[in-house]
Design an enzyme around this catalytic site. Structure first.
Site, PDB file in Angstrom:
ATOM      1  N   ASP A  97      -2.563   2.337 -43.218  1.00  0.00           N
ATOM      2  CA  ASP A  97      -3.206   1.702 -44.364  1.00  0.00           C
ATOM      3  C   ASP A  97      -4.199   0.636 -43.904  1.00  0.00           C
ATOM      4  O   ASP A  97      -4.120   0.120 -42.786  1.00  0.00           O
ATOM      5  CB  ASP A  97      -2.172   1.095 -45.316  1.00  0.00           C
TER       6      ASP A  97
ATOM      7  N   GLU B  71       1.749  -1.608 -43.957  1.00  0.00           N
ATOM      8  CA  GLU B  71       1.758  -2.792 -43.095  1.00  0.00           C
ATOM      9  C   GLU B  71       0.926  -3.906 -43.700  1.00  0.00           C
ATOM     10  O   GLU B  71       1.280  -5.088 -43.598  1.00  0.00           O
ATOM     11  CB  GLU B  71       1.222  -2.430 -41.706  1.00  0.00           C
TER      12      GLU B  71
END
Length: 408
Positions: free
Chosen positions: A78, A143
């Site tokens: 991400d 994350e």
């Protein structure tokens, strides 16, 4: 820039950059599909783990001695959002200029390392090299929003993770604007503290004592005085022994809330002293600080009657990896870099990565992105990485990872 005769590894990197895994709605299914297709193409055994609620792609190259502790190459897929109007190009176009600079969200944080790890695995499989230890790759979500819920924070407590039998984890680091390379052996604990003050109300024309805002301001001033002390400590030494950002505790006032709204609108009653006021702080604490003692400090700051606090983010434990001769992983990593004439600078990571969840299990972890002579642009506008730096990073990892996996 035309991609004719472009290096194939750069092309793969740019393809991955174009996948919209930006928050708040990351397209994890597309990134998973991409990774699975590459694993099939490269003949790397894989599986998609979904028990945490969002796909985690796992790859594995089994070693000759599978009972030995393994090496994990971890990366998150991400990326943070990009403000399109502040970029000179589409942040998800992976545009490359004539100098070979690739612009895109994730070029530094951390789709570069994602694809470098994948290419290392491809080269190992393609070469037919037999590894002593098993090599794992994990491509995880979320994350950038703390790794909680569906990311690494939850995954490390699963039976699947336990079965990986990890002895060492490599994860992301930061770019280096100098010729040196930075390796991180710990990071600061992110504490987000929400303080609420309750006090006397009254008309704005009077001198009301014991108001919520007065109480809150006294606490804010104490905390900002501490912030100034840390700021001065950071900038006190300007020589080679001077402190780095990861060595001090940063504290920033990020939320302020008070006032009596009118009819649930954006307007407030200026002549009413509110009974409640709130403040939020982003605090980053290095692993050299005793967290229990720092918690006592927060309690002292908020000890006045009418004050209370709670955590929006709280980590009770913050381990760091020892960098000494007893750590065989570190000695191997350091020696591998020395053979490539790579000068390492060791630091505490100033923010937070998924490595903290690994270290808190007692597993050594190094944060390392093989990027030098490049401005630090993670989360910034016009984030970029030069293709030559990217390709050299693959070679650097090839000079490190096989040595770690084949270590006695």
């Amino acid at each position: 820039m035309n991609s004719i005769q472009e290096n194939e590894h750069v092309t793969v990197f740019r393809e991955f950059l174009k996948i919209r895994t930006d928050h708040p709605t990351p397209d994890y299914e597309s990134s998973t599909k991409f990774l699975v297709e590459k694993a099939k193409e490269y003949n790397i055994p894989y599986e998609v783990y979904r028990e945490t609620g969002t796909p985690i792609v796992l790859m594995k190259i089994e070693g000759l001695e599978p009972n030995l502790k393994t090496v994990l190459l971890n990366s998150h897929v991400d990326v943070v959002p990009a403000v399109h109007d502040s970029w000179k190009v589409d942040p998800f176009s992976a545009w490359k200029d004539e100098s070979g600079n690739i612009f895109g969200r994730g070029t530094q944080d951390m789709k570069c390392v994602c694809m470098q790890f994948l290419e290392v695995a491809r080269r190992i499989v393609q070469s037919g090299q037999k590894l002593k230890r098993t090599l794992h790759l994990s491509f995880v979500p979320d994350e950038e929003i703390g790794g909680s819920g569906k990311g690494m924070e939850k995954f490390v407590y699963t039976e699947k993770f336990r079965q990986l039998n990890i002895g060492l984890c490599l994860d992301e680091g930061l770019a280096s604007p100098t010729n040196d390379f930075t390796v991180f052996y710990g990071e600061r604990a992110p504490w987000w503290v929400h303080i609420t003050a309750v006090g006397n109300a009254g008309h704005g024309s009077r001198f009301i004592e014991g108001t919520a805002i007065e109480k809150l301001m006294r606490t804010i001033n104490k905390m900002l005085a501490f912030r100034q002390e840390q700021f001065e400590s950071l900038h006190h030494g300007q020589h080679e022994c001077g402190k780095k950002l990861g060595d001090v505790t940063s504290l920033n006032l990020t939320v302020l809330k008070a006032g009596i709204p009118i009819d649930h609108s954006n307007n407030f009653s200026y002549n009413v002293i509110p009974t409640q006021a709130e403040a939020g702080f982003d605090i980053r604490i290095p692993p050299t600080v005793n967290l229990d003692q720092f918690l006592d400090q927060i309690k002292e700051w908020t000890a006045e009657e009418g004050l209370s606090f709670k955590f929006a983010s709280y980590i009770p434990k913050n381990e760091m990896t020892k960098l000494d001769s007893d750590n065989k992983w570190w000695e191997n990593f350091k020696e591998s870099c020395k053979k490539m004439d790579i000068n390492l600078v060791t630091e505490i990571f100033p923010a937070a990565t998924d490595s903290r969840f690994i270290r808190n299990l007692g597993i050594p972890a190094f944060g390392f992105s093989p990027i030098n002579n490049t401005p630090i642009l993670l989360h910034d506008h016009n984030e970029f990485l030069n293709e030559k730096v990217y390709l050299r990073g693959i070679d650097i990892f090839m000079g490190i990872i096989p040595n770690l996996v084949n270590m006695e």
